[in-house]
Every structure is written in C-alpha cells, then in structure tokens.
Design a protein around this motif. Structure first.
Motif, PDB file in Angstrom:
ATOM      1  N   ALA A  10       0.833  -1.204   0.000  1.00 40.27           N
ATOM      2  CA  ALA A  10       0.000   0.000   0.000  1.00 40.27           C
ATOM      3  C   ALA A  10       0.869   1.257   0.000  1.00 40.27           C
ATOM      4  N   THR A  11       1.952   1.236   0.762  1.00 42.25           N
ATOM      5  CA  THR A  11       2.876   2.370   0.778  1.00 42.25           C
ATOM      6  C   THR A  11       3.471   2.591  -0.596  1.00 42.25           C
ATOM      7  N   VAL A  12       3.897   1.512  -1.227  1.00 48.05           N
ATOM      8  CA  VAL A  12       4.467   1.603  -2.573  1.00 48.05           C
ATOM      9  C   VAL A  12       3.433   2.166  -3.543  1.00 48.05           C
ATOM     10  N   ASP A  13       2.200   1.725  -3.439  1.00 50.42           N
ATOM     11  CA  ASP A  13       1.139   2.213  -4.328  1.00 50.42           C
ATOM     12  C   ASP A  13       0.920   3.717  -4.165  1.00 50.42           C
ATOM     13  N   VAL A  14       0.829   4.184  -2.928  1.00 48.51           N
ATOM     14  CA  VAL A  14       0.615   5.613  -2.674  1.00 48.51           C
ATOM     15  C   VAL A  14       1.825   6.423  -3.143  1.00 48.51           C
ATOM     16  N   LEU A  15       3.026   5.955  -2.832  1.00 47.93           N
ATOM     17  CA  LEU A  15       4.232   6.671  -3.259  1.00 47.93           C
ATOM     18  C   LEU A  15       4.326   6.738  -4.787  1.00 47.93           C
ATOM     19  N   THR A  16       3.937   5.666  -5.458  1.00 44.95           N
ATOM     20  CA  THR A  16       3.969   5.650  -6.927  1.00 44.95           C
ATOM     21  C   THR A  16       3.040   6.716  -7.496  1.00 44.95           C
ATOM     22  N   VAL A  17       1.829   6.803  -6.974  1.00 40.03           N
ATOM     23  CA  VAL A  17       0.883   7.815  -7.458  1.00 40.03           C
ATOM     24  C   VAL A  17       1.438   9.218  -7.208  1.00 40.03           C
ATOM     25  N   LEU A  18       1.977   9.460  -6.017  1.00 36.36           N
ATOM     26  CA  LEU A  18       2.517  10.779  -5.713  1.00 36.36           C
ATOM     27  C   LEU A  18       3.718  11.111  -6.590  1.00 36.36           C
ATOM     28  N   LEU A  19       4.564  10.133  -6.870  1.00 40.26           N
ATOM     29  CA  LEU A  19       5.714  10.360  -7.750  1.00 40.26           C
ATOM     30  C   LEU A  19       5.275  10.689  -9.172  1.00 40.26           C
ATOM     31  N   GLU A  29      -8.761  11.033  -3.853  1.00 39.56           N
ATOM     32  CA  GLU A  29      -8.151  10.768  -5.159  1.00 39.56           C
ATOM     33  C   GLU A  29      -7.113   9.647  -5.042  1.00 39.56           C
ATOM     34  N   LEU A  30      -6.307   9.672  -3.991  1.00 37.47           N
ATOM     35  CA  LEU A  30      -5.315   8.618  -3.772  1.00 37.47           C
ATOM     36  C   LEU A  30      -5.988   7.278  -3.512  1.00 37.47           C
ATOM     37  N   ILE A  31      -7.093   7.303  -2.788  1.00 41.83           N
ATOM     38  CA  ILE A  31      -7.852   6.078  -2.529  1.00 41.83           C
ATOM     39  C   ILE A  31      -8.340   5.484  -3.841  1.00 41.83           C
ATOM     40  N   THR A  32      -8.903   6.328  -4.697  1.00 44.45           N
ATOM     41  CA  THR A  32      -9.429   5.873  -5.983  1.00 44.45           C
ATOM     42  C   THR A  32      -8.306   5.363  -6.885  1.00 44.45           C
ATOM     43  N   MET A  33      -7.213   6.107  -6.944  1.00 48.46           N
ATOM     44  CA  MET A  33      -6.123   5.758  -7.859  1.00 48.46           C
ATOM     45  C   MET A  33      -5.363   4.504  -7.436  1.00 48.46           C
ATOM     46  N   THR A  34      -5.289   4.247  -6.131  1.00 49.49           N
ATOM     47  CA  THR A  34      -4.562   3.069  -5.653  1.00 49.49           C
ATOM     48  C   THR A  34      -5.470   1.863  -5.461  1.00 49.49           C
ATOM     49  N   GLY A  35      -6.778   2.099  -5.327  1.00 48.22           N
ATOM     50  CA  GLY A  35      -7.698   1.009  -5.043  1.00 48.22           C
ATOM     51  C   GLY A  35      -7.612   0.544  -3.599  1.00 48.22           C
ATOM     52  N   ARG A  36      -6.963   1.324  -2.758  1.00 49.03           N
ATOM     53  CA  ARG A  36      -6.815   0.982  -1.336  1.00 49.03           C
ATOM     54  C   ARG A  36      -7.928   1.633  -0.522  1.00 49.03           C
ATOM     55  N   PRO A  37      -8.351   1.031   0.576  1.00 51.95           N
ATOM     56  CA  PRO A  37      -9.417   1.614   1.390  1.00 51.95           C
ATOM     57  C   PRO A  37      -8.935   2.839   2.172  1.00 51.95           C
ATOM     58  N   SER A  38      -9.889   3.682   2.547  1.00 53.62           N
ATOM     59  CA  SER A  38      -9.557   4.901   3.292  1.00 53.62           C
ATOM     60  C   SER A  38      -8.866   4.583   4.616  1.00 53.62           C
ATOM     61  N   GLY A  39      -9.247   3.471   5.241  1.00 48.05           N
ATOM     62  CA  GLY A  39      -8.637   3.065   6.502  1.00 48.05           C
ATOM     63  C   GLY A  39      -7.185   2.660   6.366  1.00 48.05           C
ATOM     64  N   VAL A  41      -5.223   4.247   3.516  1.00 47.84           N
ATOM     65  CA  VAL A  41      -4.562   5.397   2.901  1.00 47.84           C
ATOM     66  C   VAL A  41      -4.386   6.557   3.881  1.00 47.84           C
ATOM     67  N   TYR A  42      -5.425   6.930   4.615  1.00 48.94           N
ATOM     68  CA  TYR A  42      -5.301   8.097   5.496  1.00 48.94           C
ATOM     69  C   TYR A  42      -4.284   7.888   6.626  1.00 48.94           C
ATOM     70  N   PRO A  43      -4.273   6.742   7.314  1.00 47.91           N
ATOM     71  CA  PRO A  43      -3.215   6.530   8.317  1.00 47.91           C
ATOM     72  C   PRO A  43      -1.820   6.497   7.679  1.00 47.91           C
ATOM     73  N   LEU A  44      -1.726   5.945   6.479  1.00 43.89           N
ATOM     74  CA  LEU A  44      -0.447   5.902   5.779  1.00 43.89           C
ATOM     75  C   LEU A  44       0.039   7.322   5.454  1.00 43.89           C
ATOM     76  N   LEU A  45      -0.868   8.174   4.963  1.00 39.20           N
ATOM     77  CA  LEU A  45      -0.499   9.560   4.671  1.00 39.20           C
ATOM     78  C   LEU A  45      -0.046  10.278   5.937  1.00 39.20           C
ATOM     79  N   ASP A  46      -0.706   9.998   7.049  1.00 42.02           N
ATOM     80  CA  ASP A  46      -0.315  10.594   8.327  1.00 42.02           C
ATOM     81  C   ASP A  46       1.097  10.162   8.720  1.00 42.02           C
ATOM     82  N   ARG A  47       1.396   8.859   8.581  1.00 37.64           N
ATOM     83  CA  ARG A  47       2.741   8.359   8.900  1.00 37.64           C
ATOM     84  C   ARG A  47       3.789   8.971   7.973  1.00 37.64           C
TER      85      ARG A  47
END
Length: 108
Positions: A10-19, A29-39, A41-47
């Motif tokens: 999930a971290t790799v997916d979010v980082l890829t979209v941001l890159l 938008e990150l949730i939609t683009m990665t297909g990952r749930p909000s539960g 993505v949002y904690p991951l973005l916080d970390r």
C-alpha cells in the motif's frame, strides 16, 4: 526525515501515485487511484507526513463546491526516498515474477 519502519504494498502504491503526479493529490483521489481503502490510505499519509516524506495543505479553491480537500505532495527528500522504495519494490517484483522457480536447483 525519518525512515519508515515498514514499507508494504500500500505504501508503494501511494508513493507511486505521488511520484507520477505533477500536482498535489487529495486523499479520496489517492484512494481511488490506488484502489486501497480509506482506513489504509489516510493513516499511511499521516505516517508519511510525520516522517517528513509528505507535506499537506488545505485546498483553498473557493470556486469548487463541497468540503475542503487536504492535498498531499512529496517533499524533496521524500521524493528521493520514494524513488528508491518504488525501484526496490519493482526489482523484487521482477525477481519474483521471472526468477528461478521455487525448488529449482542451480546449474553451473
């Protein structure tokens, strides 16, 4: 900038979209683009933000209707670290996909 204790898919997916994004991305938008749930993505973005990899700001677009959006971008150091993480993840994926079959004996 802190190193992340654990970097999962999930971290790799979010980082890829941001890159790959020339502009900031918001959470939904990150949730939609990665297909990952909000539960996830949002904690991951916080970390990522606490570790100094990502910075966020509130979108101030007064023309847009609806609730305000929190926009996320990679910091310069975060972008450098993200490139390394994504490169390593792709390398592991390629080795898994095309490497020797499990149990195959080396020939030499």
């Amino acid at each position: 900038m802190e190193m992340l204790p654990r970097i999962g898919r999930a971290t790799v997916d979010v980082l890829t979209v941001l890159l790959d994004s020339p502009e900031p991305r918001w959470g939904l938008e990150l949730i939609t683009m990665t297909g990952r749930p909000s539960g996830t993505v949002y904690p991951l973005l916080d970390r990522l933000e606490k570790a100094g990899w990502v910075e966020s700001r509130w979108d101030d677009d007064a023309e847009r209707r609806g609730p305000r959006r929190r926009c996320y971008t990679l910091t310069p150091d975060g972008a450098e670290a993200a490139r390394d993480v994504v490169r390593q993840a792709r390398s592991r994926h390629v080795r898994r996909s095309f490497g020797p079959a499990r149990g195959a004996e080396a020939t030499g």
